[in-house]
Write a protein that holds these residues in place. Structure first.
Motif, PDB file in Angstrom:
ATOM      1  N   ARG A   1       0.852  -1.176   0.000  1.00  0.00           N
ATOM      2  CA  ARG A   1       0.000   0.000   0.000  1.00  0.00           C
ATOM      3  C   ARG A   1       0.894   1.234   0.000  1.00  0.00           C
ATOM      4  NH1 ARG A   1      -4.644  -1.767   4.477  1.00  0.00           N
ATOM      5  NH2 ARG A   1      -5.074  -3.826   3.554  1.00  0.00           N
ATOM      6  N   ILE A   2       0.467   2.232  -0.753  1.00  0.00           N
ATOM      7  CA  ILE A   2       1.304   3.404  -0.964  1.00  0.00           C
ATOM      8  C   ILE A   2       1.710   4.057   0.361  1.00  0.00           C
ATOM      9  CG2 ILE A   2       1.298   5.781  -1.815  1.00  0.00           C
ATOM     10  CD1 ILE A   2       1.908   3.821  -4.001  1.00  0.00           C
ATOM     11  N   TYR A   3       0.751   4.435   1.183  1.00  0.00           N
ATOM     12  CA  TYR A   3       1.080   5.188   2.396  1.00  0.00           C
ATOM     13  C   TYR A   3       1.620   4.302   3.511  1.00  0.00           C
ATOM     14  CZ  TYR A   3      -1.212   9.162   0.208  1.00  0.00           C
ATOM     15  OH  TYR A   3      -1.540  10.174  -0.657  1.00  0.00           O
ATOM     16  N   ARG A   4       1.285   3.037   3.490  1.00  0.00           N
ATOM     17  CA  ARG A   4       1.776   2.137   4.542  1.00  0.00           C
ATOM     18  C   ARG A   4       3.191   1.642   4.260  1.00  0.00           C
ATOM     19  NH1 ARG A   4      -0.932  -3.608   4.860  1.00  0.00           N
ATOM     20  NH2 ARG A   4       0.585  -3.911   3.171  1.00  0.00           N
ATOM     21  N   ASP A   5       3.487   1.354   2.980  1.00  0.00           N
ATOM     22  CA  ASP A   5       4.718   0.639   2.649  1.00  0.00           C
ATOM     23  C   ASP A   5       5.711   1.418   1.791  1.00  0.00           C
ATOM     24  OD1 ASP A   5       3.707  -1.816   3.851  1.00  0.00           O
ATOM     25  OD2 ASP A   5       2.370  -1.929   2.107  1.00  0.00           O
TER      26      ASP A   5
ATOM     27  N   VAL B   1       6.668  -2.734 -11.824  1.00  0.00           N
ATOM     28  CA  VAL B   1       6.016  -1.482 -11.449  1.00  0.00           C
ATOM     29  C   VAL B   1       4.501  -1.674 -11.405  1.00  0.00           C
ATOM     30  CG1 VAL B   1       5.741   0.965 -12.000  1.00  0.00           C
ATOM     31  CG2 VAL B   1       7.895  -0.200 -12.543  1.00  0.00           C
ATOM     32  N   TRP B   2       3.884  -1.141 -10.356  1.00  0.00           N
ATOM     33  CA  TRP B   2       2.423  -1.212 -10.211  1.00  0.00           C
ATOM     34  C   TRP B   2       1.874   0.196 -10.010  1.00  0.00           C
ATOM     35  CZ3 TRP B   2       0.329   0.031  -5.242  1.00  0.00           C
ATOM     36  CH2 TRP B   2       1.274   0.148  -4.216  1.00  0.00           C
ATOM     37  N   TRP B   3       0.553   0.328 -10.101  1.00  0.00           N
ATOM     38  CA  TRP B   3      -0.066   1.642  -9.984  1.00  0.00           C
ATOM     39  C   TRP B   3      -1.362   1.557  -9.196  1.00  0.00           C
ATOM     40  CZ3 TRP B   3      -4.997   1.959 -11.803  1.00  0.00           C
ATOM     41  CH2 TRP B   3      -5.387   1.056 -12.807  1.00  0.00           C
ATOM     42  N   THR B   4      -1.780   2.698  -8.701  1.00  0.00           N
ATOM     43  CA  THR B   4      -3.088   2.809  -8.057  1.00  0.00           C
ATOM     44  C   THR B   4      -3.558   4.258  -8.163  1.00  0.00           C
ATOM     45  OG1 THR B   4      -4.376   2.364  -6.034  1.00  0.00           O
ATOM     46  CG2 THR B   4      -2.157   3.281  -5.743  1.00  0.00           C
ATOM     47  N   TRP B   5      -4.858   4.447  -8.323  1.00  0.00           N
ATOM     48  CA  TRP B   5      -5.430   5.788  -8.420  1.00  0.00           C
ATOM     49  C   TRP B   5      -5.816   6.304  -7.038  1.00  0.00           C
ATOM     50  CZ3 TRP B   5      -5.358   9.010 -12.386  1.00  0.00           C
ATOM     51  CH2 TRP B   5      -5.229   8.499 -13.691  1.00  0.00           C
ATOM     52  N   HIS B   6      -5.659   7.606  -6.849  1.00  0.00           N
ATOM     53  CA  HIS B   6      -6.138   8.284  -5.646  1.00  0.00           C
ATOM     54  C   HIS B   6      -6.965   9.481  -6.097  1.00  0.00           C
ATOM     55  CE1 HIS B   6      -5.081  10.061  -1.412  1.00  0.00           C
ATOM     56  NE2 HIS B   6      -6.377   9.919  -1.610  1.00  0.00           N
ATOM     57  N   ASP B   7      -8.264   9.281  -6.130  1.00  0.00           N
ATOM     58  CA  ASP B   7      -9.158  10.357  -6.559  1.00  0.00           C
ATOM     59  C   ASP B   7      -9.452  11.294  -5.391  1.00  0.00           C
ATOM     60  OD1 ASP B   7      -9.472   9.507  -9.232  1.00  0.00           O
ATOM     61  OD2 ASP B   7     -10.893   7.963  -8.585  1.00  0.00           O
ATOM     62  N   ASN B   8      -9.527  12.558  -5.720  1.00  0.00           N
ATOM     63  CA  ASN B   8      -9.817  13.602  -4.734  1.00  0.00           C
ATOM     64  C   ASN B   8      -8.921  13.515  -3.501  1.00  0.00           C
ATOM     65  OD1 ASN B   8     -12.072  14.657  -6.261  1.00  0.00           O
ATOM     66  ND2 ASN B   8     -13.219  12.837  -5.586  1.00  0.00           N
TER      67      ASN B   8
ATOM     68  N   VAL C   1      -5.139  19.528  -6.533  1.00  0.00           N
ATOM     69  CA  VAL C   1      -5.047  18.196  -7.141  1.00  0.00           C
ATOM     70  C   VAL C   1      -6.420  17.538  -7.098  1.00  0.00           C
ATOM     71  CG1 VAL C   1      -3.968  15.930  -7.079  1.00  0.00           C
ATOM     72  CG2 VAL C   1      -2.643  17.961  -6.439  1.00  0.00           C
ATOM     73  N   ALA C   2      -6.944  17.234  -8.289  1.00  0.00           N
ATOM     74  CA  ALA C   2      -8.244  16.567  -8.369  1.00  0.00           C
ATOM     75  C   ALA C   2      -8.110  15.051  -8.405  1.00  0.00           C
ATOM     76  CB  ALA C   2      -8.996  17.041  -9.616  1.00  0.00           C
ATOM     77  N   SER C   3      -7.009  14.575  -8.995  1.00  0.00           N
ATOM     78  CA  SER C   3      -6.786  13.134  -9.085  1.00  0.00           C
ATOM     79  C   SER C   3      -5.292  12.880  -9.179  1.00  0.00           C
ATOM     80  CB  SER C   3      -7.500  12.552 -10.311  1.00  0.00           C
ATOM     81  OG  SER C   3      -7.475  11.149 -10.287  1.00  0.00           O
ATOM     82  N   ARG C   4      -4.852  11.755  -8.597  1.00  0.00           N
ATOM     83  CA  ARG C   4      -3.422  11.427  -8.577  1.00  0.00           C
ATOM     84  C   ARG C   4      -3.230   9.960  -8.944  1.00  0.00           C
ATOM     85  NH1 ARG C   4      -0.100  13.140  -3.406  1.00  0.00           N
ATOM     86  NH2 ARG C   4       0.193  15.010  -4.680  1.00  0.00           N
ATOM     87  N   LEU C   5      -2.296   9.717  -9.854  1.00  0.00           N
ATOM     88  CA  LEU C   5      -1.886   8.356 -10.181  1.00  0.00           C
ATOM     89  C   LEU C   5      -0.567   8.075  -9.468  1.00  0.00           C
ATOM     90  CD1 LEU C   5      -2.181   5.706 -11.850  1.00  0.00           C
ATOM     91  CD2 LEU C   5      -0.791   6.822 -13.614  1.00  0.00           C
ATOM     92  N   TRP C   6      -0.567   7.049  -8.623  1.00  0.00           N
ATOM     93  CA  TRP C   6       0.642   6.623  -7.937  1.00  0.00           C
ATOM     94  C   TRP C   6       1.279   5.467  -8.707  1.00  0.00           C
ATOM     95  CZ3 TRP C   6       2.933   9.022  -3.977  1.00  0.00           C
ATOM     96  CH2 TRP C   6       2.174   9.830  -3.120  1.00  0.00           C
TER      97      TRP C   6
END
Length: 392
Positions: free
Chosen positions: A253-257, A295-302, A308-313
């Motif tokens: 997970r982005i914020y955890r790891d 490489v992997w990705w995840t969206w973070h909307d709002n 920032v309206a949307s962010r791709l991690w």
């Protein structure tokens, strides 16, 4: 002979019609005979989970809905949280019964014949093993399941209808040497790399059929032919998305790891839309995944970030490198990029997308994979000697 109620027979007939429509033709007569002899509903648990929210559907409380899910041409979740339960908001799918149309598509691609020795990786409910056993006989089918409870339940269900293939509880990545060598190996879970044991346990000229997953995108079936010298090669087809083999999972997970407060990323800008690489274009995602590898990705909307309206991690599977691409909600061709770590992930993504675009935007069926005798995985486009670029 199995006695079916009228509503069960009608549901089975409806599903068979749906499968024929999806495949463009009815299943081969031998597989249709297996279908009627091995009813899917007999292999499903009394509770299944459906929809994006994994809502529980009980056969006891909602028998009509349960039967409808059993004979819809779609996957149905048969276990959550590796069998450990969990509150509705914490459920995640850990086993499912695959969509019947993809089951029959894969059985057709497997091209089994009488006398073939077949290893199935991922018994699950046991339905697929039952179809195979009806077709070629129990002495020719070995099925392996890592989950002890699932393996035991599948063995009971198979025995209840008079089918007893060799059912093993174990790690499918190791195959089952005692039952080999095999003419065919069929995986019902996706993999990010082909385990060496599968190639070693397959006869020269034999076939391995496995759903494919890159950390970037879970999609595609890889059909390999084994050469008898420790290598295998074959092409992808544009079908399927399966759960990843348990031994190849990454729980990140982005914020955890990945992201830490003391990290200082580099800032830049980009014109390539993040939706071009992580949106609805499956061909682009498939090609990018083959190039990026880890490489992997995840969206973070709002996100709670001003402007920032949307962010791709983006992040690597070893959690050492990450990037974020921000959209302000207005611009169509300018995005803010943040990158941290030893690699420049967004630059790698742009390069992978550019290569795919300049190559004519090839679809998944133009790609293939060769696994060398040393275990190296080499992805190619159109022919094994046309290797695709690798990033990282």
């Amino acid at each position: 002979m199995i006695q079916l109620r009228a509503e069960e027979r009608a549901a089975m007939r409806g599903l068979l019609d749906s499968v024929a429509e999806d495949l463009g033709a009815p299943p081969a007569p031998a597989w249709e005979a297996a279908y009627w002899a091995v009813p899917r509903h007999l292999f499903l648990p009394d509770t299944v989970w459906v929809g994006d929210d994994l809502e529980a559907c009980s056969r006891r409380d909602a028998p009509e809905a349960w039967l409808r899910h059993a004979y819809a041409d779609g996957s149905v979740v048969t276990q959550v949280n590796d069998g450990q339960g969990g509150d509705p908001g914490e459920r995640w799918a850990s086993c499912s019964a695959s969509a019947p149309s993809i089951v029959f598509r894969m059985l057709d691609m497997l091209d089994v014949a009488p006398g073939h020795n077949v290893l199935e990786i991922g018994t699950g409910t046991g339905w697929n093993a039952g179809l195979l056993t009806h077709r070629i006989g129990p002495e020719h089918v070995t099925t392996i399941e890592v989950d002890q409870v699932l393996a035991a339940r599948a063995a009971i269900r198979l025995k209840d209808i008079g089918l007893e293939p060799r059912t093993i509880c174990g790690d499918g990545a190791n195959g089952h040497q005692a039952g080999g060598p095999y003419d065919r190996i069929l995986a019902t879970c996706s993999v990010r790399s082909i385990p060496p044991a599968w190639i070693a346990q397959t006869k020269p000229g034999g076939v391995i059929l496995a759903p494919w997953e890159s950390p970037w995108f879970c999609y595609g079936l890889l059909r390999l032919t084994v050469d008898g010298h420790g290598a295998a090669s074959g092409s992808f087809s544009p079908h399927s998305a399966f759960m990843l083999m348990r031994g190849q999972r990454t729980d990140l997970r982005i914020y955890r790891d990945v992201v830490r407060d003391d990290q200082v990323p580099l800032q830049s800008s980009a014109a390539l839309s993040p939706w071009a690489v992580a949106g609805d274009d499956w061909a682009a995602q498939f090609a990018i995944g083959l190039q990026l590898g880890d490489v992997w990705w995840t969206w973070h909307d709002n996100p709670d970030v001003e402007g920032v309206a949307s962010r791709l991690w983006l992040a690597t599977t070893d959690a050492t490198t990450w990037a974020a691409v921000d959209w302000d909600g207005r611009s169509e061709d300018r995005f803010t990029v943040w990158e941290y770590g030893p690699r420049r992930l967004w630059s790698e993504v742009e390069a992978a997308y550019r290569w795919w675009n300049l190559s004519g935007e090839p679809s998944p069926e133009r790609f293939g994979m060769t696994i060398t005798a040393g275990g190296e995985h080499r992805a190619w486009l159109d022919a094994p000697d046309r290797l695709i670029p690798q990033t990282g």
